[in-house]
Write an enzyme that holds these catalytic residues in place. Structure first.
Site, short mmCIF file in Angstrom:
data_model
loop_
_atom_site.label_atom_id
_atom_site.label_comp_id
_atom_site.label_asym_id
_atom_site.label_seq_id
_atom_site.Cartn_x
_atom_site.Cartn_y
_atom_site.Cartn_z
N HIS A 55 0.83 -1.21 0.00
CA HIS A 55 0.00 0.00 0.00
C HIS A 55 0.86 1.26 0.00
O HIS A 55 0.55 2.24 -0.69
CB HIS A 55 -0.95 0.00 1.20
CG HIS A 55 -1.86 -1.19 1.22
ND1 HIS A 55 -2.51 -1.61 2.36
CD2 HIS A 55 -2.23 -2.05 0.23
CE1 HIS A 55 -3.24 -2.68 2.07
NE2 HIS A 55 -3.08 -2.97 0.79
N HIS B 244 -1.10 -10.51 -5.67
CA HIS B 244 0.30 -10.09 -5.52
C HIS B 244 1.26 -11.03 -6.25
O HIS B 244 2.20 -10.58 -6.92
CB HIS B 244 0.69 -10.03 -4.04
CG HIS B 244 -0.07 -9.01 -3.26
ND1 HIS B 244 -0.12 -7.68 -3.60
CD2 HIS B 244 -0.82 -9.13 -2.13
CE1 HIS B 244 -0.86 -7.03 -2.73
NE2 HIS B 244 -1.30 -7.88 -1.83
N ASP C 211 -3.42 -2.44 -5.24
CA ASP C 211 -2.37 -3.45 -5.01
C ASP C 211 -1.50 -3.63 -6.25
O ASP C 211 -0.27 -3.71 -6.16
CB ASP C 211 -3.00 -4.80 -4.66
CG ASP C 211 -3.43 -4.90 -3.21
OD1 ASP C 211 -2.97 -4.08 -2.38
OD2 ASP C 211 -4.21 -5.81 -2.89
N HIS D 176 -9.48 -1.65 -4.84
CA HIS D 176 -8.33 -1.99 -3.99
C HIS D 176 -7.39 -2.96 -4.69
O HIS D 176 -6.17 -2.85 -4.54
CB HIS D 176 -8.76 -2.57 -2.64
CG HIS D 176 -7.57 -2.84 -1.77
ND1 HIS D 176 -6.94 -1.83 -1.07
CD2 HIS D 176 -6.84 -3.96 -1.57
CE1 HIS D 176 -5.88 -2.33 -0.46
NE2 HIS D 176 -5.80 -3.62 -0.75
#
Length: 305
Positions: free
Chosen positions: A79, A265, A242, A238
């Site tokens: 973040h 991720h 990421d 969001h």
């Protein structure tokens, strides 16, 4: 000339570590030209430095963690990394006195305001961008991520959760990147988790700092946060936040068209590694003539808010 950027002054903040639940002090420092983004654990003697690098990302199970050759790690960097990318910062030293960056409210917004409070300063050297020259795609089952040539930075992200609170028409988001759009449309989107997963993680001694104050929490039917969502499509926003942070692990802002379906991720990092490993697929570029800068990177960060 589009110049490199650092902070005008150092600034610090205290928060809670997502996994430990312990207090963490974060300090952001200006850095000289060509330093890049460097994370540092000051709780160790001597301090351990982790330059932002795609190959340093070695654990993406619950967050993005940088791990060095000795197995020392710093977790939950994504973040803050997204905020640095969003504001176009090139040279910053990030110090934490713990194994993880504080989670704050689960979004990038507190980091954006911290960085803007420190002030952004141009440096007397050309800012380098990574320009994508060839399409690169990675897959994992039905999940995929790809990046193609584009004169700017465009993102298209789709999530797919079989959950009553996540409707199909709120599962896709597209962004033509600029610092201003990042701050207004992406930075406030919080991380999310399902209650059953949180209970399991906490039983394993993980996510001890996780709460309704720093995440969107869903049970089997609804969002549990009293104040609800910040955006109707906050969850997919969001995931885009990421991705912006994960792609900035190259240490440079990217010029390309990013598309992803159910990526996380790990797959984002796999895409970045695949891109950088192919010397024909990208190049460094600088812009001596401001007229030729892709629009999204032309606006100075100082006038965002």
């Amino acid at each position: 000339m589009i110049k490199q950027r650092t902070l005008k002054q150092s600034i610090k903040v205290t928060g809670v570590g997502l996994h430990s639940g312990n207090k963490v002090t974060l300090k952001l420092r200006p850095a000289p030209i060509n330093t890049g983004i460097v994370y540092c654990r000051t709780d160790l003697t001597p301090p351990v430095y982790f330059p932002a690098d795609a190959t340093a990302v070695r654990d993406t199970m619950l967050c993005t963690a940088l791990v060095n050759d000795q197995g020392v790690r710093i977790s939950t960097v994504e973040h803050l990394n997204s905020a640095l990318a969003g504001l176009g910062l090139d040279n910053v030293i990030i110090e934490v006195d713990a194994p993880e960056v504080p989670i704050m409210d689960g979004s990038a917004s507190p980091f954006v305001y911290l960085l803007l409070d420190a002030g952004i300063e141009e440096q007397d050297a050309a800012k380098k961008f990574i320009r994508v020259k060839q399409k690169i795609r990675v897959e994992d089952g039905d999940k995929w991520a790809e990046i193609s040539p584009y004169n700017g930075f465009r993102l298209n992200f789709t999530i797919d959760f079989n959950h009553p609170a996540i409707s199909k028409n709120l599962s896709n988001y597209t962004l033509e990147f600029s610092a201003q759009k990042f701050v207004q449309q992406i930075s406030r989107a919080r991380t999310f988790a399902f209650m059953k997963d949180i209970e399991y993680l906490q039983s394993q001694g993980l996510a001890l700092g996780g709460s309704l104050d720093n995440a969107i929490v869903l049970d089997n039917y609804r969002v549990l946060n009293e104040d609800g969502l910040r955006f109707k499509d906050e969850l997919v926003r969001h995931k885009m936040l990421d991705a912006i942070g994960d792609l900035f692990m190259a240490g440079y802002n990217i010029l390309g068209d990013f598309k992803a379906y159910k990526s996380g991720h790990g797959l984002n990092n796999k895409l970045l590694r695949a891109l950088l490993a192919n010397q024909e697929a990208w190049e460094f570029v600088t812009f001596e003539d401001k007229e030729k800068v892709p629009q999204g990177y032309a606006i100075p960060s100082q006038v965002l808010i």
